[in-house]
Design an enzyme around this catalytic site. Structure first.
Site, short mmCIF file in Angstrom:
data_model
loop_
_atom_site.label_atom_id
_atom_site.label_comp_id
_atom_site.label_asym_id
_atom_site.label_seq_id
_atom_site.Cartn_x
_atom_site.Cartn_y
_atom_site.Cartn_z
N HIS A 221 0.83 -1.21 0.00
CA HIS A 221 0.00 0.00 0.00
C HIS A 221 0.86 1.25 0.00
CE1 HIS A 221 0.60 1.36 4.21
NE2 HIS A 221 0.71 0.06 4.50
N CYS A 235 2.85 -4.44 7.00
CA CYS A 235 2.55 -4.24 5.58
C CYS A 235 3.79 -3.77 4.83
CB CYS A 235 1.43 -3.22 5.41
SG CYS A 235 -0.22 -3.86 5.77
#
Length: 262
Positions: A221, A235
């Site tokens: 992301h 992440c």
């Protein structure tokens, strides 16, 4: 004939100097001819001007100029995305520099000089992360903090990332009433891309831009902060300008190989 008297007593070096001056001023043409009393004298010719060797200055963030634009164009040609090619060494270009240094096994630093320019002229290819090398895949190097997106067997994009920091933290998962504590790690292994969200998605741990999940709650992301070191909760963060189009390059069910190579 160096130092030998010619005609009126001028030496050859002095005569050459007169010739050069006459060439610059466009006057006193007679001075370019040898005196009649010295038939053995040869016309003096100036040496050809050597072609200058291209040089590159030492660059650091904030630099501007044609060499920065050259840097940006070269990085883009090698599939590193420095953002807009505008001759300004800003954050997007800085992160592309980090990614290039990581792939080429160089120390990651924002200020660079001769060794970087030399590597840029003769770069290394990114090393595959897994034995299985699908034509369309994403390889993630956790040790050096970069990813490579492959299309048709060739690198299509190489980007700097920031993965799990390794710190211990506690947070509530979606739907949970009691916080769960764990370490902020990005697990290694072989995965496939799955759920995605367009735009900003709010999670219990923060906001994710254009996330594409590949390992449970772990996703690629965009983030406003993508430092040189691992800093996420797990992440794989990437620069915002890359996250804008990353979902267009990466389909569903695409293999993702995450490793921490030596």
């Amino acid at each position: 004939m160096r130092g030998r008297p010619i005609g009126t007593g001028m030496t050859a070096p002095l005569l050459a100097a007169v010739v050069l001056l006459a060439g610059c001023s466009g006057t006193d043409e007679a001075a370019t001819q040898p005196p009649a009393s010295s038939p053995s004298a040869k016309p003096t010719t100036s040496a050809p001007t050597p072609t200058p060797t291209p040089t590159h200055r030492r660059l650091k963030p904030g630099a501007k100029g044609s060499d920065v634009e050259e840097l940006q164009r070269r990085l883009k040609a090698l599939n590193y995305d420095p953002g807009k090619v505008d001759g300004k060494y800003g954050p997007s270009t800085e992160m592309a520099v980090w990614a290039f240094q990581a792939v080429n096994r160089m120390k990651q630093k924002s200020t660079f000089g001769k060794s970087f320019w030399e590597a840029l002229a003769d770069p290394e290819e990114p090393r595959p992360m897994a034995k299985k090398r699908e034509k369309d895949r994403v390889d993630v190097d956790l040790k050096r903090q970069y990813l490579v997106l492959y299309k048709d067997g060739e690198p299509r994009l190489i980007s700097h990332i920031s993965s799990g920091s390794g710190e211990y933290y506690c947070a509530k998962d979606r739907g949970a009433t009691v916080p769960r504590c764990r370490y902020a790690t990005t697990g290694t292994g072989d995965f496939r891309t799955g759920r995605r969200f367009t735009g900003w998605e709010t999670s219990p741990l923060g906001r994710l831009y254009n996330p594409i999940y590949f390992n449970g709650g772990i996703a690629f992301h965009g983030a406003l902060s993508v430092p040189k070191h691992p800093a996420s909760h797990g992440c794989v963060r990437m620069p915002m300008h890359i996250a804008e189009y990353f979902p267009d390059l990466l389909g569903d069910g695409v293999p993702v190989h995450v490793r921490r190579p030596r």
